[in-house]
Design an enzyme around this catalytic site. Sequence first.
Site: not given
Ligand code: ASP
Length: 349
Positions: A205, A256, A259
């Site tokens: 992300t 991030t 999620g």
């Molecule tokens: N927050 C993102 C998700 O769960 C993943 C990430 O931040 O790397 O889709």
Amino acid sequence: MINRRKFIQASALGSASMILGKVATANTPPLTVKGKPLVISTWDAGLEANKGAWEVLSKGGRAIDAVEKGVMITEDSMNCCVGLGANPDRDGYVTLDASIMDEHFNCGSVAFLERIKHPICVARRVMDKTPHVMLVGQGAQQFAIAEGFPLEEQKLSPNAEKSYREWLKTSDYKSPGINVEKTQGGGHGPFAPARLQNGEWNHDTIGMLAMDTHGNLSGSCTTSGAGFKMRGRVGDSPIIGAGLFVDNEAGACVSTGLGEEVIRVAGSHSVVEMMRYGASPEAACKKVLERIIRIKKDKVKDLQVAFIAVNPKGQVGAFAIHSGFQYAIKTTTMEKLVNANSFFKSKPQ
Ligand code: ASP
């Protein structure tokens, strides 16, 4: 870069030292940056992305244009786990989520979007050109094509191909990890929201927040989600209020990490509300993470979530559950990568 053994030791230490409702916090004083214009973004890829945003901000452009342009740079990079170069879901397809929000509560997002290179631009078009906030799946793709976005080939990047093949050996779909370790052959742990890849911290992300010369705030977030996720899984990033929230009078936040945990507490919105009632950006991020820690109890040792935030005064801050999270700052006087404070600490090398 963070040494994996140290990181694992730190995680073990973290879990041992964690008493429910009472967690040890890293003792670094909060970094307070104040400026106008400014841009901050998650992880080390943020350094490059911030440069893209700066091209807009330094000419007096709008924050919303800056945050779109900035994260496009990360989406373009096939070496990064954002965009079409990223890891696929467990059926072998890369599916992308993105969101964008401006100073007037205008917002747009796309989720479960396939074969489109710049989901952030499609999210912006949803915001600018439709009466809706969110489009998903085939509908989002149809809209993108109608808007002139080319349909890219359905093909994994060499890195993703290698990781996917490795993962297929066991197809092990277990609970998410923290910045999960590199495994043999360059693969990663399953369902890892942030991990080591080719000896470097990598992530799925990029989230970006900017304040322009007029003092207006905007934010963007774009991701491939969690590697080897179930087909159809959507994380926090395209969900306004979870992965991203902007209120020009209270502040802006982007997240991030895992999620599912961010969605559960309406993470970014909660951080902005804390700022509304006077918390500093770092304190607000920390408070909401405390909530996640309370909910997840001892499972928190295996999951990473981080927030970055900015308030209307132009002060920025961040916090993470585990160490290893970095964010990039650019102002008229500074350009750097910062190790965010965290509850559980290991020393970056
Ligand atoms: N927050 C993102 C998700 O769960 C993943 C990430 O931040 O790397 O889709």
